[in-house]
Design a protein around this motif. Structure first.
Motif, PDB file in Angstrom:
ATOM      1  N   UNK A 396       0.845  -1.194   0.000  1.00  0.00           N
ATOM      2  CA  UNK A 396       0.000   0.000   0.000  1.00  0.00           C
ATOM      3  C   UNK A 396       0.888   1.255   0.000  1.00  0.00           C
ATOM      4  N   UNK A 397       1.882   1.240   0.864  1.00  0.00           N
ATOM      5  CA  UNK A 397       2.801   2.370   0.944  1.00  0.00           C
ATOM      6  C   UNK A 397       3.532   2.574  -0.369  1.00  0.00           C
ATOM      7  N   UNK A 398       3.964   1.484  -0.984  1.00  0.00           N
ATOM      8  CA  UNK A 398       4.728   1.593  -2.231  1.00  0.00           C
ATOM      9  C   UNK A 398       3.890   2.230  -3.334  1.00  0.00           C
ATOM     10  N   UNK A 399       2.610   1.809  -3.423  1.00  0.00           N
ATOM     11  CA  UNK A 399       1.737   2.353  -4.472  1.00  0.00           C
ATOM     12  C   UNK A 399       1.429   3.826  -4.192  1.00  0.00           C
ATOM     13  N   UNK A 400       1.054   4.134  -2.949  1.00  0.00           N
ATOM     14  CA  UNK A 400       0.689   5.540  -2.699  1.00  0.00           C
ATOM     15  C   UNK A 400       1.891   6.460  -2.853  1.00  0.00           C
ATOM     16  N   UNK A 431      -8.359  -6.918   0.636  1.00  0.00           N
ATOM     17  CA  UNK A 431      -8.484  -5.600   1.244  1.00  0.00           C
ATOM     18  C   UNK A 431      -7.628  -4.585   0.462  1.00  0.00           C
ATOM     19  N   UNK A 432      -6.403  -4.996   0.159  1.00  0.00           N
ATOM     20  CA  UNK A 432      -5.508  -4.104  -0.576  1.00  0.00           C
ATOM     21  C   UNK A 432      -6.065  -3.768  -1.952  1.00  0.00           C
ATOM     22  N   UNK A 433      -6.532  -4.807  -2.660  1.00  0.00           N
ATOM     23  CA  UNK A 433      -7.068  -4.568  -4.005  1.00  0.00           C
ATOM     24  C   UNK A 433      -8.237  -3.584  -3.955  1.00  0.00           C
ATOM     25  N   UNK A 434      -9.120  -3.764  -2.962  1.00  0.00           N
ATOM     26  CA  UNK A 434     -10.259  -2.854  -2.839  1.00  0.00           C
ATOM     27  C   UNK A 434      -9.798  -1.430  -2.522  1.00  0.00           C
ATOM     28  N   UNK A 435      -8.783  -1.310  -1.695  1.00  0.00           N
ATOM     29  CA  UNK A 435      -8.302   0.036  -1.352  1.00  0.00           C
ATOM     30  C   UNK A 435      -7.731   0.733  -2.580  1.00  0.00           C
ATOM     31  N   UNK A 436      -6.943  -0.008  -3.360  1.00  0.00           N
ATOM     32  CA  UNK A 436      -6.377   0.595  -4.578  1.00  0.00           C
ATOM     33  C   UNK A 436      -7.495   1.047  -5.506  1.00  0.00           C
ATOM     34  N   UNK A 437      -8.473   0.170  -5.640  1.00  0.00           N
ATOM     35  CA  UNK A 437      -9.547   0.460  -6.558  1.00  0.00           C
ATOM     36  C   UNK A 437     -10.359   1.664  -6.088  1.00  0.00           C
ATOM     37  N   UNK A 438     -10.470   1.791  -4.762  1.00  0.00           N
ATOM     38  CA  UNK A 438     -11.293   2.878  -4.237  1.00  0.00           C
ATOM     39  C   UNK A 438     -10.682   4.239  -4.571  1.00  0.00           C
ATOM     40  N   UNK A 458     -12.960 -14.823 -11.016  1.00  0.00           N
ATOM     41  CA  UNK A 458     -13.696 -13.680 -11.549  1.00  0.00           C
ATOM     42  C   UNK A 458     -14.766 -13.226 -10.575  1.00  0.00           C
ATOM     43  N   UNK A 459     -15.276 -14.175  -9.783  1.00  0.00           N
ATOM     44  CA  UNK A 459     -16.325 -13.803  -8.821  1.00  0.00           C
ATOM     45  C   UNK A 459     -15.737 -13.189  -7.574  1.00  0.00           C
ATOM     46  N   UNK A 460     -14.445 -13.400  -7.362  1.00  0.00           N
ATOM     47  CA  UNK A 460     -13.897 -12.998  -6.079  1.00  0.00           C
ATOM     48  C   UNK A 460     -13.495 -11.524  -6.038  1.00  0.00           C
ATOM     49  N   UNK A 461     -13.342 -10.895  -7.202  1.00  0.00           N
ATOM     50  CA  UNK A 461     -12.974  -9.482  -7.196  1.00  0.00           C
ATOM     51  C   UNK A 461     -13.457  -8.801  -8.476  1.00  0.00           C
ATOM     52  N   UNK A 462     -13.958  -7.562  -8.365  1.00  0.00           N
ATOM     53  CA  UNK A 462     -14.462  -6.883  -9.564  1.00  0.00           C
ATOM     54  C   UNK A 462     -13.321  -6.281 -10.397  1.00  0.00           C
ATOM     55  N   UNK A 463     -12.629  -7.091 -11.145  1.00  0.00           N
ATOM     56  CA  UNK A 463     -11.510  -6.596 -11.951  1.00  0.00           C
ATOM     57  C   UNK A 463     -11.991  -5.580 -12.982  1.00  0.00           C
TER      58      UNK A 463
END
Ligand code: C2E
Ligand code: MG
Ligand code: MG
Length: 557
Positions: A396-400, A431-438, A458-463
């Motif tokens: 998370x830190x690296x991306x932000x 959790x991380x994927x959702x935060x990035x997407x948000x 495909x069902x596990x995350x809204x790519x």
């Protein structure tokens, strides 16, 4: 017949045919007297049944009567009726009926053969390797884990073709692929039905033999497997002398879980390779595996980071509709002072194993965002992430930080993850994927459809995007062409329904481009447009892609 994809017939309330179209005649091969108005529904059904593959042990008459009853009962209740029919000709037909207000109904027949075959193939691919037909890594691991959990003894034999990369580079990928298939066939002949034989990756194969096994017996098996590979190979008109190296790990002696067994088999395999071609090595719990290759690489990598020997090359991904570059994928290379430019496949696996990927990945994110901030504003950048980055370090830190320091709008950053990230199912991942997407970063599922239980992910995350693995595109012409084209089309349709953008990767020819566009892929990546290029060639690459797109569109118009 083009454009008319459904067989249609209308019946009146007396169960007599009013009218039908040509395809309705053709699908079940109806004779003239059954396609003229007035023909009875019962006679038509009797004919249909005679064309069906018989799944039923009872006589045709009983089946006919049942079909008629089911159909008419549903319609009399005013309900639509739907069933699948399997014909002797191999076709699969989806039959549906819609009741009409006057008591009659419309029969619709749709040929769903290609879709059903593609669905079956996708299910099969979840457990198998498409090239060799052997089990894949995921199935292999599952089996290994379940045998270990049951407390039974087992042996794992891990086989690697010596200098496969050299063969591939010297003779080309078709010869490399033919070799992998031939090795798979030869190994299959040596193993027992109860063994689990898999292709784990590239040129690595592995076998699980369940049950207690004596040293001599497992060594004998190792020798038979190695000689099966070493017999001269004639491939696509070439004669090759091929050898393999092999390692053995036994449970419970060499490990209690799958990770431990595989790690130890891998260490022994490195030892076997270092000792020369064509040999095998049993894992030795007292052995000193800490020196040699791994240690050297570890030091090299530390130096590489410090001396900034990594660089990013960029490969364009084009948007078919706008006919321009939509984004560039950042692909890492290692400019090694002695070994030259090293491709990621040769060092990423080690970087992941050793944990260096956390730092390398952070660097790649920062570099890619800085580079992209200078590009035309409509163009995004895609960065590949490894599953290890989700588990270790501060992703998370690296991306932000990368976004903040470059000033790049988050919507211009795409993160590519593979199914392996989801497979490891780390609690932080979602959790991380959702935060990035948000905050607007796009999430892309890479290499879709290869080794893992793809559909469930495909069902596990809204790519936002789905990148169809290049093996499908590669095989979409030639003998298996129709299957692959059907799979690509099914995935593209699925993506559309799930509101994801579908990308076809590995497009090398105009023919493949035409195929994937026809299949509905919205974005395309591949050598046909451009290989990955150094940062200095971004501008020229954007123009070249536009030219290629406009000339392709003109010639196909
Ligand atoms: P990927 O993400 O699936 O990247 C696409 C790979 O396919 C690239 O190989 C690219 O050069 C190659 N490719 C693209 N178009 C074609 C084509 O038309 N034909 C053929 N035969 N190949 C094509 P590359 O650069 O060797 O990268 C290999 C893999 O290494 C990547 O696969 C990705 O999984 C990994 N990788 C690259 N950079 C990074 C990184 O910064 N971090 C991490 N974790 N992995 C990376
Ligand atoms: Mg990628
Ligand atoms: Mg890919």
């Amino acid at each position: 017949m083009k454009g008319m994809v459904r067989g249609l017939a209308i019946f009146d309330k007396e169960h007599r045919l009013i009218v039908c179209n040509n395809l309705y005649r053709e699908i079940f091969d109806l004779p003239d007297e059954l396609t003229t108005s007035g023909a009875t529904f019962a006679d038509i059904i009797a004919h249909h049944v005679s064309r069906e593959r018989r799944l039923d042990a009872k006589g045709d008459r009983a089946l006919q009567q049942r079909r008629i009853n089911e159909h008419l009962t549903a319609l009399s209740e005013g309900k639509p009726f739907q069933q699948t029919r399997y014909l002797k000709s191999g076709r699969i037909i989806l039959l549906s009926s819609q009741p009409l207000p006057d008591g009659g109904w419309v029969d619709i027949q749709e040929d769903v053969t290609a879709e059903r075959q593609a669905e079956k193939k996708i299910e099969w691919l979840a457990e198998h390797d498409a090239l060799t037909g052997l089990y894949n890594r995921v199935h292999f691991r599952d089996e290994l884990q379940s045998v270990l959990a049951s407390g039974r003894a087992l042996a794992v034999l891990w086989i690697d073709i010596d200098d496969f990369k050299g063969i591939n580079d010297a003779f080309g990928q078709p010869v490399g692929d033919a070799l992998l298939k031939s090795v798979a066939r030869r190994l299959s002949k040596v193993v027992r039905k109860s063994d689990v034989l898999a292709r784990l990756a590239g040129d690595e194969f592995a076998l699980i033999r369940v049950g207690p096994i004596a040293r001599e017996e497992v060594e004998h098996l190792a020798q038979r497997l190695l000689s099966a590979i070493a017999a001269d190979q004639r491939l696509l008109g070439r004669k090759l002398h091929v050898t393999g190296s092999l390692s053995i790990a036994l449970a419970p002696e060499h490990g209690a879980n799958a990770d431990e067994i595989l790690k130890n088999a891998d260490l022994a395999l490195h030892r076997a390779k270092i000792s020369g071609r064509g040999g095998y090595e049993i894992y030795d719990p007292q052995g000193d595996y800490a020196c040699g290759r791994a240690k050297r690489l570890d030091i090299d990598m530390k130096v590489a980071l410090k001396k900034k020997q990594f660089e990013l090359h960029y490969q364009p991904i084009v948007d078919v509709a706008t006919r321009g570059v939509s984004s560039f994928e950042a692909l890492i290379r290692w400019r090694h002072p002695e070994r030259g430019l090293i491709p990621p496949a040769d060092f990423i696996p080690f970087a992941e194993e050793s944990g260096w990927i956390v730092e390398i990945g952070k660097w790649a994110l920062g570099r890619a965002c800085k580079d992209a901030a200078a590009w035309p504003p409509g163009i995004k950048v895609s960065v590949n992430l490894s599953s290890v980055q989700f588990e270790k370090g501060d992703l998370y830190g690296a991306v932000s930080e990368a976004l903040a320091e470059s000033g790049l709008v988050p919507g211009r950053l795409e993160l590519e993850i593979t199914e392996s990230v989801l497979l490891r199912d780390h609690p932080k991942t979602h959790e991380l994927l959702h935060r990035f997407r948000s905050f607007g970063v796009k999430i892309l599922l890479d290499d879709f459809g290869t080794a893992y239980g793809s559909l469930s992910y495909l069902r596990s995350f809204p790519f936002d995007k789905l990148k169809i693995d290049r093996s499908f595109v590669r095989d979409c012409v030639g003998v298996n062409g129709r299957d692959c084209a059907a799979i690509i089309q099914s995935i593209a349709e699925l993506a559309k329904r799930l509101r994801m953008t579908s990308i076809a990767e590995g497009v090398e020819t105009a023919e493949q481009l035409a195929m994937v566009t026809k299949a509905g892929c919205e974005e395309v990546q591949g050598f046909y447009f451009s290989r990955p290029v150094p940062i200095g060639e971004i501008g020229a690459t954007i123009s070249r892609c536009r030219e290629i797109l406009s000339s392709t569109v003109q010639t196909s118009a």
